[in-house]
Design a protein around this motif. Structure first.
Motif, short mmCIF file in Angstrom:
data_model
loop_
_atom_site.label_atom_id
_atom_site.label_comp_id
_atom_site.label_asym_id
_atom_site.label_seq_id
_atom_site.Cartn_x
_atom_site.Cartn_y
_atom_site.Cartn_z
N UNK A 38 -6.68 -27.75 0.71
CA UNK A 38 -7.25 -26.77 1.50
C UNK A 38 -8.36 -25.98 0.87
N UNK A 39 -8.67 -26.18 -0.44
CA UNK A 39 -10.01 -25.51 -0.79
C UNK A 39 -11.00 -26.55 -0.96
N UNK A 40 -10.62 -28.01 -0.94
CA UNK A 40 -11.73 -29.03 -0.77
C UNK A 40 -12.42 -28.96 0.57
N UNK A 41 -11.37 -28.90 1.75
CA UNK A 41 -12.02 -28.71 3.04
C UNK A 41 -12.52 -27.41 3.56
N UNK A 42 -12.54 -26.59 2.82
CA UNK A 42 -12.91 -25.33 3.20
C UNK A 42 -14.19 -24.99 3.69
N UNK A 43 -15.11 -25.58 2.94
CA UNK A 43 -16.66 -25.57 3.11
C UNK A 43 -16.90 -26.63 4.39
N UNK A 44 -16.64 -27.97 4.07
CA UNK A 44 -16.89 -28.85 5.12
C UNK A 44 -16.26 -28.51 6.40
N UNK A 45 -15.07 -28.06 6.60
CA UNK A 45 -14.38 -27.81 7.77
C UNK A 45 -15.15 -26.77 8.74
N UNK A 46 -15.89 -26.00 8.01
CA UNK A 46 -17.18 -25.11 8.78
C UNK A 46 -18.07 -25.90 9.40
N UNK A 47 -18.34 -27.03 8.76
CA UNK A 47 -19.42 -27.88 9.53
C UNK A 47 -18.52 -28.71 10.75
N UNK A 48 -17.34 -29.30 10.23
CA UNK A 48 -16.83 -30.08 11.32
C UNK A 48 -16.61 -29.33 12.60
N UNK A 49 -16.09 -27.87 12.46
CA UNK A 49 -15.85 -27.35 13.77
C UNK A 49 -17.18 -27.18 14.65
N UNK A 50 -18.42 -27.30 14.18
CA UNK A 50 -19.31 -27.48 14.90
C UNK A 50 -20.11 -28.84 15.07
N UNK A 51 -19.08 -29.77 14.93
CA UNK A 51 -19.52 -31.17 15.16
C UNK A 51 -20.24 -31.93 14.14
N UNK A 52 -20.01 -31.50 12.86
CA UNK A 52 -20.78 -32.02 11.84
C UNK A 52 -20.29 -33.51 11.56
N UNK A 53 -20.99 -34.65 11.06
CA UNK A 53 -20.74 -35.92 11.23
C UNK A 53 -19.55 -36.18 9.91
N UNK A 54 -18.88 -37.34 9.99
CA UNK A 54 -18.03 -37.98 8.96
C UNK A 54 -18.82 -39.05 8.30
N UNK A 55 -18.57 -38.95 6.98
CA UNK A 55 -19.14 -39.91 6.14
C UNK A 55 -17.95 -40.19 5.03
N UNK A 56 -18.14 -41.08 4.46
CA UNK A 56 -17.05 -41.93 3.38
C UNK A 56 -17.91 -41.79 2.10
N UNK A 57 -17.26 -40.78 1.35
CA UNK A 57 -17.64 -40.69 -0.04
C UNK A 57 -19.14 -40.65 -0.68
N UNK A 58 -19.72 -39.90 -0.05
CA UNK A 58 -21.34 -39.65 -0.24
C UNK A 58 -21.75 -39.63 -1.69
N UNK A 59 -22.44 -40.33 -2.38
CA UNK A 59 -22.65 -40.32 -3.78
C UNK A 59 -23.91 -40.11 -4.37
N UNK A 60 -24.74 -41.14 -4.68
CA UNK A 60 -26.28 -41.02 -5.20
C UNK A 60 -26.99 -40.76 -3.96
N UNK A 61 -28.31 -40.03 -4.44
CA UNK A 61 -29.15 -39.50 -3.54
C UNK A 61 -30.35 -39.64 -4.33
N UNK A 62 -31.62 -39.86 -3.65
CA UNK A 62 -32.87 -39.85 -4.50
C UNK A 62 -33.93 -39.79 -3.44
N UNK A 63 -34.97 -38.93 -3.67
CA UNK A 63 -36.22 -38.75 -2.88
C UNK A 63 -37.39 -39.76 -3.08
N UNK A 64 -37.91 -40.47 -2.10
CA UNK A 64 -38.72 -41.17 -2.26
C UNK A 64 -39.90 -41.26 -1.04
N UNK A 65 -41.15 -40.85 -1.04
CA UNK A 65 -42.12 -41.33 -0.45
C UNK A 65 -41.86 -40.65 1.08
N UNK A 66 -41.30 -39.44 1.30
CA UNK A 66 -40.86 -38.90 2.20
C UNK A 66 -39.46 -39.09 2.88
N UNK A 67 -38.73 -39.78 2.02
CA UNK A 67 -37.28 -40.21 2.71
C UNK A 67 -36.21 -39.86 1.63
#
Length: 488
Positions: free
Chosen positions: A315-344
């Motif tokens: 219940x604690x895990x989904x408390x924050x994302x559920x607020x987004x899901x209730x407004x139509x937020x997208x479902x992804x699978x296990x988002x991990x690494x992220x990096x910014x490069x040249x505007x992307x």
């Protein structure tokens, strides 16, 4: 996005799908037919010895060299008296003195216990944190010390251009939340977890969480200097994961740090509420997005000290994302690494690309997602999301995790699977190739080929790739050679 910009982007995507590389500010990588397996640009050789002690721990391209350090198979004490923990994970490289490199490195350690290091911990009963290492570009350590302690499950994070590392807790544990997958009681903890913390390279870290950026299973962050947003990934193993952004109230490029008074939002696709993006995507799939507000980003749940909390970990895990899901937020699978490069902003979906899920969870055994991995690109200027690579199967790319970019724009992707783990390169033209292969063996002779790579980061001069092995007996590698010659 204007009609002209939209038409330009769609033309680029259509050309990319046909394998033609076009220039332009929003093309990014060309998503070629992913059926061909990764191959080394230069053959990986099996006889290159670790310069630390002459053991072979990696297969690397011919002409490359490497040195490992901070191998916690044996006890290591840092300069400030810290007993170095293992589980080396996300990491950022910064410019030091006289050509040296300063590394800020996560330690992804779960479960209650005494905090490591001599600093005042955020939570004295949490065992994770970060260490800072001053090294030559050849992996020769000069000094190292604790920089943040008393945190939990410090997974990945991100390097900030004003001179700090943001470390992320991949958990929602706390005294107000029931046990997680380990079934270990959280009663000994003294603080809630599930936050991000800023670690300056110069000066002392405050050790205080950035609560406005959310309490959820954080993985990585990437800063876009043009929009002024911090983009955050969520790695929720049992449930769908979300892609978030945080806008601080004041400009950190002027302030020198992130403030704790901003707004957290979650990505949704326009006219496609709750779209299952974890499922297999058509080549070059592109989506117009919008962002929905998270009104309660940092919940604290009711509990009686010394007693098991009534709020379950699920219940604690989904408390924050559920607020987004209730407004139509997208479902992804296990988002991990992220990096910014040249505007992307590039980010990985570790188990994306397979059959879409029919239930949003929990999925306690196999995790949420049935594929071998996806790599996504988000274009902040145009609020467009595009899949730039989708693995056709584990023999090609298996569970992409941490990611960084080379000075020439090639993505370096860490694999996290249960078989052979590689470092892979993905060029702007969609070519996937091998950079290194884990060939670790323990002191008892047991092979450790399934220990994951993590924390890939280039030295500021682009000449050395630093990367971790994330395991209880963790270690860090410095790898150098002719990067341009192999297309990195």
């Amino acid at each position: 996005m204007s009609d002209l910009d939209r038409r330009s982007l769609l033309r680029g995507v259509a050309a990319a799908a046909g394998g033609v590389a076009l220039g332009g500010p929003f093309l990014g990588f060309v998503n070629r037919d992913a059926a061909s397996a990764a191959r080394p640009r230069r053959p990986l050789v099996d006889d290159v010895a670790d310069l630390r002690d002459g053991q072979v721990r990696l297969h690397v391209p011919a002409g490359f060299r490497y040195r490992s350090f901070h191998d916690t198979e044996s006890p290591i004490t840092l300069d400030d008296g810290t007993a170095l923990p293992g589980r080396h994970d996300g990491m950022g490289a910064f410019r030091g003195r006289d050509g040296d490199v300063v590394l800020v490195r996560n330690h992804e350690i779960n479960g209650p216990g005494a905090a490591f290091g001599p600093r005042t911990p955020y939570d004295p009963m949490a065992r994770g944190g970060t260490t800072t290492v001053h090294t030559t570009r050849y992996g020769e350590v000069k000094r190292a010390y604790t920089s943040v302690n008393g945190t939990m499950m410090n997974c990945s994070g991100g390097r900030m251009p004003w001179g700090s590392w943001v470390t992320c807790e991949e958990t929602v544990n706390g005294p107000d939340v029931g046990p997680d997958f380990t079934n270990v009681s959280n009663i000994p903890l003294t603080q809630p977890h599930g936050y991000v913390f800023e670690v300056p390279v110069k000066g002392e870290a405050s050790g205080e969480p950035l609560t406005a950026a959310g309490r959820f299973t954080h993985e990585a962050v990437a800063w876009d200097p043009h929009s002024g947003y911090l983009y955050l990934t969520e790695d929720s193993f049992e449930f769908p994961s979300g892609f978030f952004r945080y806008k601080p109230r004041r400009d950190p490029m002027r302030l020198g740090h992130l403030d704790n008074k901003g707004r957290l939002q979650m990505l949704a696709v326009r006219k496609r509420p709750n779209i299952h993006l974890e499922g297999e995507q058509r080549r070059g799939a592109t989506y117009d997005v919008k962002w929905v507000d998270i009104d309660d980003p940092a919940p604290r749940f009711p509990y009686t000290p010394g007693e098991t909390a009534p709020t379950s970990n699920d219940d604690a895990t989904v408390y924050v994302p559920r607020q987004g899901w209730e407004q139509g937020a997208a479902y992804f699978s296990r988002l991990e690494g992220a990096v910014y490069d040249d505007g992307v902003i590039y980010f990985t979906s570790t188990q994306g690309g397979g059959e879409p899920e029919t239930e949003i969870g929990p999925h306690p055994t196999g995790g949420y997602g049935n594929g071998s991995g996806q790599i996504w690109a988000y274009y902040p200027k145009h609020e467009v999301l595009r899949v730039v690579y989708q693995s056709p199967g584990p023999d090609t790319l298996d569970f992409p995790d941490n990611v960084t970019t080379s000075p020439r724009g090639t993505l370096v992707v860490c694999e996290d699977n249960t078989n052979d783990n590689y470092l892979r390169g993905l060029t702007r033209h969609g070519d996937l190739f091998d950079i290194a292969l884990n060939r670790l063996t323990s002191s008892t002779g047991t092979t450790r080929y399934n220990d994951e790579f993590a924390g890939s980061t280039f030295s500021p001069d682009g000449r050395t790739l630093f990367v971790n092995i994330q395991a209880s007996a963790g270690m860090t590698f410095a790898i150098w050679g002719d990067w341009r010659g192999i297309g990195v």
